[in-house]
Design a protein around this motif. Sequence first.
Motif, mmCIF file in Angstrom:
data_model
loop_
_atom_site.group_PDB
_atom_site.id
_atom_site.type_symbol
_atom_site.label_atom_id
_atom_site.label_comp_id
_atom_site.label_asym_id
_atom_site.label_seq_id
_atom_site.Cartn_x
_atom_site.Cartn_y
_atom_site.Cartn_z
ATOM 1 N N ARG A 1 0.833 -1.218 0.000
ATOM 2 C CA ARG A 1 0.000 0.000 0.000
ATOM 3 C C ARG A 1 0.857 1.253 0.000
ATOM 4 N N GLN A 2 2.136 1.106 -0.302
ATOM 5 C CA GLN A 2 3.022 2.266 -0.268
ATOM 6 C C GLN A 2 2.869 3.096 -1.537
ATOM 7 N N PHE A 3 3.265 4.355 -1.422
ATOM 8 C CA PHE A 3 3.400 5.225 -2.599
ATOM 9 C C PHE A 3 2.133 5.263 -3.444
ATOM 10 N N SER A 4 0.962 5.188 -2.818
ATOM 11 C CA SER A 4 -0.251 5.244 -3.622
ATOM 12 C C SER A 4 -0.360 6.660 -4.198
ATOM 13 N N PRO A 5 -0.931 6.769 -5.397
ATOM 14 C CA PRO A 5 -0.982 8.077 -6.081
ATOM 15 C C PRO A 5 -1.627 9.149 -5.211
ATOM 16 N N GLU A 6 -2.560 8.749 -4.351
ATOM 17 C CA GLU A 6 -3.241 9.731 -3.494
ATOM 18 C C GLU A 6 -2.261 10.397 -2.527
ATOM 19 N N GLN A 7 -1.105 9.771 -2.295
ATOM 20 C CA GLN A 7 -0.128 10.321 -1.356
ATOM 21 C C GLN A 7 0.760 11.385 -2.001
ATOM 22 N N ASN A 8 0.627 11.535 -3.320
ATOM 23 C CA ASN A 8 1.561 12.395 -4.033
ATOM 24 C C ASN A 8 1.065 13.839 -4.040
ATOM 25 N N PRO A 9 1.764 14.751 -3.355
ATOM 26 C CA PRO A 9 1.305 16.143 -3.307
ATOM 27 C C PRO A 9 1.346 16.812 -4.686
ATOM 28 N N LEU A 10 2.070 16.204 -5.623
ATOM 29 C CA LEU A 10 2.129 16.771 -6.976
ATOM 30 C C LEU A 10 0.949 16.306 -7.820
ATOM 31 N N GLY A 11 0.106 15.469 -7.228
ATOM 32 C CA GLY A 11 -1.059 14.990 -7.961
ATOM 33 C C GLY A 11 -0.864 13.569 -8.429
ATOM 34 N N ALA A 12 -1.975 12.838 -8.503
ATOM 35 C CA ALA A 12 -1.915 11.409 -8.828
ATOM 36 C C ALA A 12 -1.332 11.179 -10.216
ATOM 37 N N ASP A 13 -1.537 12.113 -11.140
ATOM 38 C CA ASP A 13 -1.029 11.859 -12.497
ATOM 39 C C ASP A 13 0.183 12.737 -12.839
ATOM 40 N N PHE A 14 0.919 13.140 -11.795
ATOM 41 C CA PHE A 14 2.159 13.895 -12.036
ATOM 42 C C PHE A 14 3.108 13.068 -12.895
ATOM 43 N N ASP A 15 3.624 13.699 -13.952
ATOM 44 C CA ASP A 15 4.512 13.011 -14.887
ATOM 45 C C ASP A 15 5.902 13.642 -14.761
ATOM 46 N N TYR A 16 6.801 12.940 -14.049
ATOM 47 C CA TYR A 16 8.101 13.546 -13.773
ATOM 48 C C TYR A 16 8.906 13.785 -15.049
ATOM 49 N N ALA A 17 8.815 12.844 -15.969
ATOM 50 C CA ALA A 17 9.582 13.021 -17.211
ATOM 51 C C ALA A 17 9.152 14.308 -17.916
ATOM 52 N N ALA A 18 7.846 14.571 -17.926
ATOM 53 C CA ALA A 18 7.346 15.796 -18.573
ATOM 54 C C ALA A 18 7.825 17.029 -17.809
ATOM 55 N N ALA A 19 7.802 16.949 -16.470
ATOM 56 C CA ALA A 19 8.266 18.091 -15.672
ATOM 57 C C ALA A 19 9.757 18.320 -15.894
ATOM 58 N N PHE A 20 10.516 17.227 -15.929
ATOM 59 C CA PHE A 20 11.968 17.311 -16.117
ATOM 60 C C PHE A 20 12.299 17.948 -17.479
ATOM 61 N N ALA A 21 11.445 17.690 -18.467
ATOM 62 C CA ALA A 21 11.679 18.242 -19.806
ATOM 63 C C ALA A 21 11.622 19.767 -19.791
ATOM 64 N N THR A 22 10.954 20.346 -18.791
ATOM 65 C CA THR A 22 10.866 21.811 -18.714
ATOM 66 C C THR A 22 12.016 22.416 -17.910
ATOM 67 N N LEU A 23 12.877 21.567 -17.367
ATOM 68 C CA LEU A 23 13.939 22.026 -16.473
ATOM 69 C C LEU A 23 15.010 22.831 -17.215
ATOM 70 N N ASP A 24 15.436 23.929 -16.608
ATOM 71 C CA ASP A 24 16.600 24.659 -17.125
ATOM 72 C C ASP A 24 17.839 23.942 -16.577
ATOM 73 N N TYR A 25 18.243 22.900 -17.293
ATOM 74 C CA TYR A 25 19.268 21.990 -16.795
ATOM 75 C C TYR A 25 20.605 22.717 -16.579
ATOM 76 N N ASN A 26 20.980 23.527 -17.540
ATOM 77 C CA ASN A 26 22.266 24.217 -17.398
ATOM 78 C C ASN A 26 22.226 25.261 -16.293
ATOM 79 N N GLY A 27 21.061 25.912 -16.158
ATOM 80 C CA GLY A 27 20.895 26.869 -15.068
ATOM 81 C C GLY A 27 21.023 26.179 -13.715
ATOM 82 N N LEU A 28 20.410 25.017 -13.611
ATOM 83 C CA LEU A 28 20.488 24.246 -12.369
ATOM 84 C C LEU A 28 21.933 23.872 -12.061
#
Length: 741
Positions: free
Chosen positions: A35-62
């Motif tokens: 029962r770990q890591f159920s989507p309801e536990q995710n403050p970013l939302g159940a359908d948060f897509d990290y790959a999509a979020a990462f694609a918006t990252l200013d990688y060089n700035g970081l």
Amino acid sequence: LAHSFGKCAQLSDAAGGGTRSRDWWPCQLRLDVLRQFSPEQNPLGADFDYAAAFATLDYNGLKADLKALLTQSQAWWPADFGNYGGLLIRMAWHSAGTYRIVDGRGGGGMGQQRFAPLNSWPDNANLDKARRLLWPIKQKYGSAISWADLMILAGNVALETMGVPLLGFGGGRVDTWQSDESVYWGSETTFVPEGNDIRYNGSTDYAARASRLQEPLAATHMGLIYVNPEGPDATGDPKLAALDIRTAFGRMGMNDSETVALIAGGHAFGKTHGASGTALGPPPEAAPLEAQDLGWYNSFGTGNADDTITSGTEVIWSKTPTRWSNGFLNSLFKNEWTLVKSPAGALQFEALNGTRDYPDPFNKTFRRPTMLVTDLALREDPTYRAIAEKWVDDFQGLTDAFAAAWFKLTHRDMGPVSRYLGPEVPKQRFIWQDPLPEAKYPPISEADQEVLKAQILKAPGVNVSSLVAVAWGSASTFRGGDKRGGANGARIALEPQVSWEVNNPKQLRVVLDALTDIKDAFNKKSRTTQVSLADLIVLAGNAAIESAIPATTKAKVKVPFTPGRVDATQADTDPASFAYLLPQADGFRNWRNASAGGAWALASTEALLVDRAQQLTLTAPELVALVGGLRALGAVWDNSARGVLTARPGTLTNDFFVNLLDMETVWTADEGSGGELFTGRDRATGKVRWQATRADLVFGAQAELRAIAEVYAEAGGQERLVADFVKAWAKVMDLDRFDVK
Ligand code: HEB
């Protein structure tokens, strides 16, 4: 009433306090890990897509911000030598370094260093400060960078900035929001320097016990990432320390030369901290509320900078602790070492006649060369010595080996390369990545799938049970811990999997031969597409299931299929590494590994079933539906009747549950089976009805599993089982399809 944070209130507490089921029945089979890591536990939302979020990252700035951070010393935690590099490298290494190849758990892939127990392990002392230093950067970039990625990337930027040419960085580590309770960290109830009695079975024979460290553990103590820096149980013996290091790093999947490279490379930077023997305050998890998740309060002097206490050792390895150099190995081999005690009383080595040219981190004075007991292991162990000595005069050799080993250390728990994100993913492929070839053809069409399914069902020597068992065997090697295994690659046709007992090698051969014939015929005929054995194995399981749904089931069911798998070669498959994917038990096929060692030999069959379900990322209802369906289909490893609680095996019915819950059957343990095997008899006549294992009866015995089993046995249960089984089955078949997710 004063409440001290992290301590229990005297009387019952709100929010789950008081005496719980777990306190009353400490050995009850718990399903919490499902029962770990159920989507309801995710403050970013159940359908948060990290790959999509990462694609918006200013990688060089970081990366630029991380680089700047290195030399922005903060008054609340001043940087040694004016550079946080050493601290951040240690944070990244401790994040990744909890990985164990034995069960694929641990590692840096989930940002677990933020949570207990890791956030409070003695070995992670003051890494709370490292993470807190990163907070302004995490805050700035938000969900576009996970903590898990950020901790590793910070280590990378530190190494690069200080002069190590690295191989690259793959992002894609998705944060979790709670402690991962599925990882077995050992059974001891105290931390290092105690806390290793159970894992060594009480042995203090350091030479003999090193390699017998309880599996799947990799650390020599509760609360350590790997080994005691003062040698086994602080014996101060580098030779014995080498044996512990070999086992611990081996369990991380590292060979001798990777191990030497990592230690000699890592300890080229920074220092260790043991300014005094003053006892530190509690770790973050037990610290007072006002400490705000920081622990190890230090009342000595200023409590930081030159007064810092972390491990208790006080060592500076290199004359240039903020610049990549061969200073560590030079010092190791060019000095004579004496065992001494640090100001905190920890055992370490010092070159008593060495020149005082090792810089103090703050006061511009200089010290004599120092080393940890475990560092001396690289000189005192003959195998390590041969490797290390070679690099004393071959700095390029050390540099290359360290860069490669660091990349492996920080990425080996990430699974297939298709999961790696970002602009710095290296083109080069490594055998530890379990490489797969590129797909050369478009995935087979739905029409072709139907043609192939019809051919499979008519193939000689196969039946529903064998086709389902082989597809299950192919896909179910997946482990959520390190995302290795799964059906893609068809490695069930390669060593070592093709020979595993659980895969019933004789039956497997018949199925593989039949499927290979179908594959060859199809691929010879078709010009536009080709089918892989990996796809055919899964398709065969699907075809068998579709054919096994009884006509009376009031639902038309098609098993979802995701084509596009490819076939790996034996050359791309390291048998020694894949041997670790052998499950210690597969209750789904009613198999238990008779030669399992370590903690597994002690675990109950039903606990191993739940453990396997956790690796397959299943929920409790999915576990129940899959076992019930597989038993009805007769997909048990040895084709026996054990657990197949149905009069019509090979049909996808809910019979397993109906018969298990039937009060006319009385179960007794078989004599001489050690409580593993059971016989069910007719209550009235005493006639034998069924045979079963613990992995069968647990569905009637454990109250929560029983509650689910009832759902499948009651009115409407047949339709529900077919629908749920098919869904869970398709999920397992696609667990490794990161290429399409
Ligand atoms: Fe280390 C630090 C141990 C490996 C990196 N280390 C350290 C310390 C100790 C150790 C004790 C100190 C802490 C304090 O602060 O006090 N290690 C160790 C051991 C081992 C190791 C035992 C095994 C043998 N390392 C390692 C590796 C790496 C490292 C592998 C990487 C790669 N470390 C490190 C660093 C540091 C350390 C960088 C520093 C930190 C600072 O500066 O802060």
